[in-house]
Design a protein around this motif. Structure first.
Motif, mmCIF file in Angstrom:
data_model
loop_
_atom_site.group_PDB
_atom_site.id
_atom_site.type_symbol
_atom_site.label_atom_id
_atom_site.label_comp_id
_atom_site.label_asym_id
_atom_site.label_seq_id
_atom_site.Cartn_x
_atom_site.Cartn_y
_atom_site.Cartn_z
ATOM 1 N N HIS A 1 -41.683 -10.897 14.123
ATOM 2 C CA HIS A 1 -42.359 -9.608 14.229
ATOM 3 C C HIS A 1 -41.118 -8.487 14.328
ATOM 4 N N ASP A 2 -39.868 -8.888 14.729
ATOM 5 C CA ASP A 2 -38.786 -8.373 14.513
ATOM 6 C C ASP A 2 -37.627 -9.129 14.555
ATOM 7 N N ALA A 3 -36.332 -8.670 14.399
ATOM 8 C CA ALA A 3 -35.278 -9.406 14.387
ATOM 9 C C ALA A 3 -34.933 -10.041 15.510
ATOM 10 N N ALA A 4 -35.310 -9.884 16.632
ATOM 11 C CA ALA A 4 -35.057 -10.586 17.967
ATOM 12 C C ALA A 4 -36.019 -11.734 18.095
ATOM 13 N N SER A 5 -36.991 -11.957 17.576
ATOM 14 C CA SER A 5 -38.339 -12.742 17.779
ATOM 15 C C SER A 5 -38.455 -14.027 16.835
ATOM 16 N N SER A 6 -37.204 -14.432 16.286
ATOM 17 C CA SER A 6 -37.249 -15.223 15.208
ATOM 18 C C SER A 6 -37.319 -16.689 16.023
ATOM 19 N N ALA A 7 -38.342 -17.636 15.443
ATOM 20 C CA ALA A 7 -38.394 -18.937 15.913
ATOM 21 C C ALA A 7 -37.634 -19.864 14.993
ATOM 22 N N GLU A 8 -37.641 -21.059 15.004
ATOM 23 C CA GLU A 8 -37.128 -22.069 14.475
ATOM 24 C C GLU A 8 -37.967 -22.383 12.998
ATOM 25 N N PRO A 9 -37.341 -22.380 11.795
ATOM 26 C CA PRO A 9 -37.959 -22.598 10.507
ATOM 27 C C PRO A 9 -38.525 -23.699 10.501
ATOM 28 N N GLN A 10 -39.747 -23.737 10.021
ATOM 29 C CA GLN A 10 -40.793 -24.622 9.711
ATOM 30 C C GLN A 10 -40.768 -25.152 8.416
ATOM 31 N N PRO A 11 -40.991 -26.484 8.080
ATOM 32 C CA PRO A 11 -40.993 -27.080 6.715
ATOM 33 C C PRO A 11 -42.302 -26.693 5.866
ATOM 34 N N LEU A 12 -42.231 -26.577 4.745
ATOM 35 C CA LEU A 12 -43.511 -26.436 3.883
ATOM 36 C C LEU A 12 -43.075 -26.811 2.498
ATOM 37 N N ALA A 13 -44.159 -26.832 1.536
ATOM 38 C CA ALA A 13 -43.861 -26.938 0.264
ATOM 39 C C ALA A 13 -43.792 -25.617 -0.502
ATOM 40 N N HIS A 14 -42.512 -25.518 -1.162
ATOM 41 C CA HIS A 14 -42.446 -24.222 -1.650
ATOM 42 C C HIS A 14 -41.515 -24.541 -2.838
ATOM 43 N N PRO A 15 -41.555 -23.850 -3.995
ATOM 44 C CA PRO A 15 -40.762 -24.004 -5.239
ATOM 45 C C PRO A 15 -39.427 -23.373 -5.002
ATOM 46 N N LEU A 16 -38.648 -23.680 -5.856
ATOM 47 C CA LEU A 16 -37.240 -23.023 -5.709
ATOM 48 C C LEU A 16 -37.295 -21.571 -5.957
ATOM 49 N N GLY A 17 -36.683 -20.841 -4.886
ATOM 50 C CA GLY A 17 -36.574 -19.623 -4.546
ATOM 51 C C GLY A 17 -37.036 -19.066 -3.266
ATOM 52 N N THR A 18 -37.390 -17.868 -3.152
ATOM 53 C CA THR A 18 -37.578 -17.207 -2.138
ATOM 54 C C THR A 18 -39.129 -16.468 -2.220
ATOM 55 N N THR A 19 -39.748 -16.418 -1.069
ATOM 56 C CA THR A 19 -41.171 -15.609 -1.013
ATOM 57 C C THR A 19 -40.939 -14.814 0.379
ATOM 58 N N VAL A 20 -40.976 -13.307 0.314
ATOM 59 C CA VAL A 20 -40.967 -12.650 1.536
ATOM 60 C C VAL A 20 -42.165 -11.827 1.466
ATOM 61 N N THR A 21 -43.053 -12.179 2.560
ATOM 62 C CA THR A 21 -44.264 -11.419 3.145
ATOM 63 C C THR A 21 -44.152 -10.507 4.002
ATOM 64 N N VAL A 22 -44.503 -9.078 3.807
ATOM 65 C CA VAL A 22 -44.534 -8.024 4.735
ATOM 66 C C VAL A 22 -45.833 -7.811 5.119
ATOM 67 N N ASP A 23 -46.538 -8.004 6.323
ATOM 68 C CA ASP A 23 -47.709 -7.331 6.611
ATOM 69 C C ASP A 23 -47.774 -6.256 7.683
#
Length: 613
Positions: A129-151
């Motif tokens: 939700h902001d730069a200070a509230s990051s949690a640990e990364p969680q694994p998921l199925a994803h193709p090579l590359g990056t997806t950034v979603t901004v809600d």
């Protein structure tokens, strides 16, 4: 207000303040995220938007991705993979480099970062939700590359959210941001979806034909058809791209794209250099259209002068300005606009100054390379000849049929051979390419102007012809004073004038090319065009800042003294004019940017009479 103690700001507030410099609206987010994707080596980039970007923005790419252990670092301010030391900052080669984009966006939205690298079998997701509230990364199925979603952009800064416009307006800004990036990276595919509907789909454009197609998709068929591709090098720089033809000039500067090392920038020095290159072929209230790419040593340009990276600072701005002004002007002089009339029906009336029904042949390599059949500057003054009018005799050579016939055996002239004259204003000429229609006055105006310029630039003054009887004319006392103080400037454009009373001046000589003009009327027009004459120290000579004004006056004189409509020419005289047009630089348009000739080719002629149907 009572004094308050100095305290460090909370990290969240620091991030939100920083976000204000980077994130202005949804389009700003798209720009930053797509630039990151391009820096990551993406070949395909997809942008998905909901409610104009207010509700959701998603950018997917097939770049090299982010390792799971670095996802949290990607959301930390001033954490970047693009620079390591001051030396790299002084020669930035990537679009982004400050490490502020992702943390700034995360500070004012609900951001989700998903990515997979080639070294991992599956991807990882990090929500913040902001730069200070990051949690640990969680694994998921994803193709090579990056997806950034901004809600929910600006959900936690309602004051900023109030400044957002209607969904359609914000979507238009997103499209413009993506358009600029797509113009700068032809080798990358782009797509844009809004509310589940695909608005754009641009395939990677590697070939010249594919790039021309993308240009038409992004800027319209009119610009693609009314522009010429150029390439040139010099002074350690390389310039390529599309120059809009003068006949396609616009009333506003909305089609001007200059990329420096593939970064779209705004720079007054560069923009002025480009506009100066067009000054001889445009109305003063018109703007050229162009898409240009300047490649320069990254050490010679500072991109770290604006948070949005829109502006740059050249270490040698003068050299950049002169390179753009001189090389583009030379390229414009070489372009042969094979202006083709509409094929459905002949147009009525004179074409508007911003007409776009044109195509262009393309100068290649450096400006010194001449485009096929392009009008170029003759190394020596044109030979003397005859026209029906007295002043024309001083402009053209005596037309020699034998010489012209010999030339025809060698190579067909660009504009072919005259077959007649219509409306006492236009020459009709036939060539293997079709039927040419030439505006006598517009073409003659350009010829006279180039001759006047060549004389003024050579010995420093236009060749004069003394009047048998000097012409005395009344003026205002202020004009008389100005004439008295402006002898050097007046003589530089071929006018010898002296003051003979408080409100009288005497014209003793006029430009030799314009000896048939009315001396009094000519001087009045010159004084009206150049009111700043006489506002300098006479001993100082002509200031360099007056040189553009001198050229404006020469253009006015050319218009004043050129062949007018309504005058009948013989076939020989028409051919003389056609040959002169072909060897005059920038002859495809008059001094005001209007076309001087147009082509009705075989296809257009066939369509007019429904042949081949």
């Amino acid at each position: 207000m009572s004094a308050r103690a100095i305290e460090p700001l909370p990290d969240t507030l620091i991030d939100q303040i920083a976000a204000g410099e980077v994130v202005e609206r949804p389009a700003s987010v798209v720009k930053e995220l797509v630039e990151n994707a391009l820096d990551a080596g993406a070949q395909e980039i997809e942008v998905i938007v909901e409610r104009g970007g207010k509700q959701r923005l998603r950018v997917r790419d097939d770049g090299h991705g982010i390792a799971p252990e670095q996802l949290a670092l990607a959301l930390r301010r001033h954490a970047t993979s693009k620079i390591r030391a001051l030396e790299e900052l002084e020669q930035v080669r990537s679009l982004g480099f400050r490490g502020e984009a992702l943390p700034s966006v995360a500070a004012v939205s609900r951001l989700t970062l998903e990515s997979r690298t080639a070294n991992h079998e599956h991807g990882y997701r990090l929500q913040a939700h902001d730069a200070a509230s990051s949690a640990e990364p969680q694994p998921l199925a994803h193709p090579l590359g990056t997806t950034v979603t901004v809600d929910d952009l600006f959900y936690n800064t309602p004051g900023r959210r109030k400044f957002l416009r209607a969904e359609r307006t914000e979507l238009n800004h997103i499209q413009e941001a993506l358009r600029r990036l797509a113009l700068g990276h032809f080798g990358v595919g782009f797509s844009l979806c809004h509310q589940g509907r695909t608005l754009w789909r641009l395939n990677p454009a590697h070939s010249e034909q594919a790039q021309q197609q993308r240009l038409a998709q992004l800027l319209g068929e009119a610009f693609a058809e009314a522009s010429a591709y150029v390439e040139m090098e010099g002074a350690g720089m390389r310039l390529s791209g599309w120059l809009g033809l003068p006949t396609a000039a616009r009333r506003q500067g909305d089609l001007q794209y200059l990329f420096v090392n593939r970064r779209l920038i705004r720079d007054r020095t560069a923009a002025h250099g480009i506009r100066q290159a067009y000054r001889d072929v445009l109305y003063r209230d018109r703007y050229p259209a162009y898409v240009l790419y300047l490649e320069i040593d990254p050490r010679q340009v500072d991109v770290n002068v604006h948070p949005m990276k829109h502006e740059v600072r050249f270490r040698d701005g003068h050299t950049v300005h002169e390179f753009l002004a001189r090389r583009i002007a030379t390229a414009l002089a070489q372009i042969e606009p094979a202006t083709t009339l509409p094929t459905g029906a002949l147009p009525t009336g004179a074409p508007p100054a911003d007409a776009t029904a044109a195509s262009a042949s393309v100068p290649t390599s450096t400006p010194s390379a001449t485009a096929p059949r392009a009008p170029t500057q003759s190394p020596t003054p044109p030979r003397q000849s005859t026209l029906a009018l007295g002043e024309a005799r001083r402009l053209y050579g005596r037309w020699e049929p034998a010489e012209d016939a010999a030339a025809a055996e060698d190579e067909e002239p660009l504009l072919g051979y005259a077959v007649g004259q219509i409306r006492s204003a236009y020459i009709l000429a036939e060539s293997s390419r079709g039927l040419w229609i030439v505006d006598m006055h517009a073409a003659h105006e350009r010829i006279v102007y180039e001759r006047l310029k060549a004389q003024q630039a050579g010995p420093g003054r236009v060749e004069m012809q003394a009047l048998l009887m000097p012409v005395t004319m009344p003026v205002t006392p202020a004009e008389a004073e100005r004439v008295e103080r402006a002898n050097a400037e007046l003589e530089s454009v071929g006018l010898e004038v002296d003051r003979c009373g408080p409100d009288r001046v005497r014209v003793r000589a006029v430009p030799a090319l314009l000896s048939g003009a009315d001396p009094a009327e000519l001087l009045r027009e010159v004084l009206a065009e150049w009111p700043e004459w006489g506002d300098r120290d006479p001993a100082a000579g002509i200031a360099p800042t007056l040189h553009p004004a001198i050229q404006r006056v020469l253009a006015l004189m050319a218009c004043h003294g050129s062949v007018r409509a309504g005058r009948r020419l013989t076939i020989a005289e028409m051919n003389t004019l056609l040959r002169e047009i072909e060897r005059t630089p920038r002859a495809a348009q008059c001094n005001h940017g209007r076309p001087t000739y147009a082509l009705l080719d075989d296809t257009a002629l066939a369509r007019l009479f429904s042949r081949g149907r």
